[in-house]
Design a protein around this motif. Structure first.
Motif, PDB file in Angstrom:
ATOM      1  N   GLY A  62      13.101 -10.781  33.964  1.00  0.00           N
ATOM      2  CA  GLY A  62      14.212  -9.642  33.626  1.00  0.00           C
ATOM      3  C   GLY A  62      14.827  -9.690  32.176  1.00  0.00           C
ATOM      4  O   GLY A  62      14.624  -8.854  31.370  1.00  0.00           O
ATOM      5  N   ASP A  63      15.230 -10.885  32.109  1.00  0.00           N
ATOM      6  CA  ASP A  63      15.921 -11.299  30.786  1.00  0.00           C
ATOM      7  C   ASP A  63      14.948 -11.272  29.620  1.00  0.00           C
ATOM      8  O   ASP A  63      15.106 -10.654  28.515  1.00  0.00           O
ATOM      9  CB  ASP A  63      16.807 -12.520  30.613  1.00  0.00           C
ATOM     10  CG  ASP A  63      17.790 -12.408  31.474  1.00  0.00           C
ATOM     11  OD1 ASP A  63      18.491 -11.702  32.015  1.00  0.00           O
ATOM     12  OD2 ASP A  63      18.327 -13.836  32.054  1.00  0.00           O
ATOM     13  N   TYR A  64      13.654 -11.938  29.735  1.00  0.00           N
ATOM     14  CA  TYR A  64      12.881 -11.575  28.792  1.00  0.00           C
ATOM     15  C   TYR A  64      12.244 -10.486  28.618  1.00  0.00           C
ATOM     16  O   TYR A  64      11.904  -9.945  27.540  1.00  0.00           O
ATOM     17  CB  TYR A  64      11.465 -12.491  28.940  1.00  0.00           C
ATOM     18  CG  TYR A  64      11.863 -14.024  28.775  1.00  0.00           C
ATOM     19  CD1 TYR A  64      12.591 -14.640  27.527  1.00  0.00           C
ATOM     20  CD2 TYR A  64      11.796 -15.148  29.941  1.00  0.00           C
ATOM     21  CE1 TYR A  64      12.792 -15.957  27.268  1.00  0.00           C
ATOM     22  CE2 TYR A  64      11.978 -16.497  29.797  1.00  0.00           C
ATOM     23  CZ  TYR A  64      12.629 -16.825  28.505  1.00  0.00           C
ATOM     24  OH  TYR A  64      13.004 -18.087  28.547  1.00  0.00           O
ATOM     25  N   GLY A  88       8.266  -7.612  19.190  1.00  0.00           N
ATOM     26  CA  GLY A  88       7.170  -8.786  18.707  1.00  0.00           C
ATOM     27  C   GLY A  88       8.045 -10.136  18.749  1.00  0.00           C
ATOM     28  O   GLY A  88       7.424 -11.157  18.154  1.00  0.00           O
ATOM     29  N   HIS A  89       8.900 -10.483  19.544  1.00  0.00           N
ATOM     30  CA  HIS A  89       9.644 -11.684  19.677  1.00  0.00           C
ATOM     31  C   HIS A  89       8.560 -12.637  20.517  1.00  0.00           C
ATOM     32  O   HIS A  89       8.341 -12.478  21.754  1.00  0.00           O
ATOM     33  CB  HIS A  89      10.788 -11.666  20.636  1.00  0.00           C
ATOM     34  CG  HIS A  89      11.695 -12.544  20.490  1.00  0.00           C
ATOM     35  ND1 HIS A  89      11.393 -13.924  21.197  1.00  0.00           N
ATOM     36  CD2 HIS A  89      12.815 -13.171  19.911  1.00  0.00           C
ATOM     37  CE1 HIS A  89      12.454 -14.815  21.090  1.00  0.00           C
ATOM     38  NE2 HIS A  89      13.227 -14.335  20.151  1.00  0.00           N
ATOM     39  N   PHE A  90       7.769 -13.284  19.711  1.00  0.00           N
ATOM     40  CA  PHE A  90       6.745 -14.317  20.440  1.00  0.00           C
ATOM     41  C   PHE A  90       7.357 -15.094  21.597  1.00  0.00           C
ATOM     42  O   PHE A  90       6.672 -15.187  22.803  1.00  0.00           O
ATOM     43  CB  PHE A  90       6.298 -15.226  19.082  1.00  0.00           C
ATOM     44  CG  PHE A  90       5.493 -16.232  19.815  1.00  0.00           C
ATOM     45  CD1 PHE A  90       4.226 -15.923  20.308  1.00  0.00           C
ATOM     46  CD2 PHE A  90       5.841 -17.605  19.859  1.00  0.00           C
ATOM     47  CE1 PHE A  90       3.419 -16.956  20.903  1.00  0.00           C
ATOM     48  CE2 PHE A  90       5.091 -18.498  20.543  1.00  0.00           C
ATOM     49  CZ  PHE A  90       3.847 -18.172  21.053  1.00  0.00           C
ATOM     50  N   LEU A  91       8.420 -15.906  21.310  1.00  0.00           N
ATOM     51  CA  LEU A  91       8.804 -16.883  22.286  1.00  0.00           C
ATOM     52  C   LEU A  91       8.972 -16.042  23.721  1.00  0.00           C
ATOM     53  O   LEU A  91       8.848 -16.621  24.761  1.00  0.00           O
ATOM     54  CB  LEU A  91       9.692 -17.724  22.212  1.00  0.00           C
ATOM     55  CG  LEU A  91       9.694 -18.826  21.168  1.00  0.00           C
ATOM     56  CD1 LEU A  91      10.755 -19.735  20.508  1.00  0.00           C
ATOM     57  CD2 LEU A  91       8.663 -19.750  21.782  1.00  0.00           C
ATOM     58  N   ALA A  92       9.799 -14.862  23.731  1.00  0.00           N
ATOM     59  CA  ALA A  92      10.010 -14.064  24.687  1.00  0.00           C
ATOM     60  C   ALA A  92       8.818 -13.727  25.437  1.00  0.00           C
ATOM     61  O   ALA A  92       8.787 -13.873  26.700  1.00  0.00           O
ATOM     62  CB  ALA A  92      10.860 -12.990  24.430  1.00  0.00           C
ATOM     63  N   ARG A  93       7.848 -13.297  24.862  1.00  0.00           N
ATOM     64  CA  ARG A  93       6.718 -12.998  25.142  1.00  0.00           C
ATOM     65  C   ARG A  93       5.815 -13.944  25.770  1.00  0.00           C
ATOM     66  O   ARG A  93       5.519 -13.876  27.012  1.00  0.00           O
ATOM     67  CB  ARG A  93       5.925 -11.958  24.299  1.00  0.00           C
ATOM     68  CG  ARG A  93       4.529 -11.462  25.075  1.00  0.00           C
ATOM     69  CD  ARG A  93       3.967 -10.467  24.295  1.00  0.00           C
ATOM     70  NE  ARG A  93       4.787  -9.332  23.645  1.00  0.00           N
ATOM     71  CZ  ARG A  93       5.179  -8.318  24.136  1.00  0.00           C
ATOM     72  NH1 ARG A  93       5.046  -8.048  25.540  1.00  0.00           N
ATOM     73  NH2 ARG A  93       5.795  -7.404  23.676  1.00  0.00           N
ATOM     74  N   TYR A  94       5.783 -15.172  25.312  1.00  0.00           N
ATOM     75  CA  TYR A  94       5.323 -16.264  25.679  1.00  0.00           C
ATOM     76  C   TYR A  94       5.765 -16.632  27.116  1.00  0.00           C
ATOM     77  O   TYR A  94       4.926 -16.889  28.038  1.00  0.00           O
ATOM     78  CB  TYR A  94       5.019 -17.448  24.769  1.00  0.00           C
ATOM     79  CG  TYR A  94       4.186 -18.573  25.098  1.00  0.00           C
ATOM     80  CD1 TYR A  94       2.984 -18.516  25.392  1.00  0.00           C
ATOM     81  CD2 TYR A  94       5.061 -19.733  25.574  1.00  0.00           C
ATOM     82  CE1 TYR A  94       2.262 -19.717  25.737  1.00  0.00           C
ATOM     83  CE2 TYR A  94       4.471 -20.862  26.035  1.00  0.00           C
ATOM     84  CZ  TYR A  94       3.056 -20.920  26.141  1.00  0.00           C
ATOM     85  OH  TYR A  94       2.384 -21.970  26.631  1.00  0.00           O
ATOM     86  N   ASN A  95       7.045 -16.956  27.039  1.00  0.00           N
ATOM     87  CA  ASN A  95       7.867 -17.180  28.217  1.00  0.00           C
ATOM     88  C   ASN A  95       7.569 -16.362  29.192  1.00  0.00           C
ATOM     89  O   ASN A  95       7.577 -16.868  30.536  1.00  0.00           O
ATOM     90  CB  ASN A  95       9.165 -17.536  27.880  1.00  0.00           C
ATOM     91  CG  ASN A  95       9.350 -18.930  27.020  1.00  0.00           C
ATOM     92  OD1 ASN A  95       8.600 -19.697  27.125  1.00  0.00           O
ATOM     93  ND2 ASN A  95      10.456 -18.748  26.143  1.00  0.00           N
TER      94      ASN A  95
END
Length: 102
Positions: free
Chosen positions: A4-6, A15-22
């Protein structure tokens, strides 16, 4: 929860890569295959040679679809991008082993 946080972070910064990857990894680990795949495809649209995302898609191809051809293709591409990465090598070898049995 972390998913939910991500997801909330991605609403603010798509476009936040790390959020999408995680987020894709969380979905993958929870067995939410379609959601994981959707996030990984978005990553690969921006970073088509992201080795770990390719490797995760290979895992998905094996786990959900039992598609040896696709899994091998993705794992080999990931391994070719980072040939000295032990995790990617192990993943490729695991897929090869499973595919030889089938």
């Amino acid at each position: 929860d972390a998913a939910g946080d991500y997801a909330a972070a991605l609403k603010e910064q798509p476009g936040h890569f790390l959020a999408r990857y995680n987020l894709s990894r969380i979905y993958l680990m929870k067995g939410e295959w379609s959601r994981a795949e959707a996030e990984m495809k978005q990553i690969l649209e921006r970073l088509p040679n992201h080795a770990y995302t390719l490797n995760n898609l290979a895992y998905l191809a094996m786990k959900r679809d039992q598609d040896c051809g696709r899994a091998l293709e993705l794992a080999e591409k990931a391994n070719g991008l980072k040939p000295s990465d032990a995790v990617l090598k192990e993943s490729l070898e695991s897929i090869r082993k499973v595919c030889r049995k089938n």
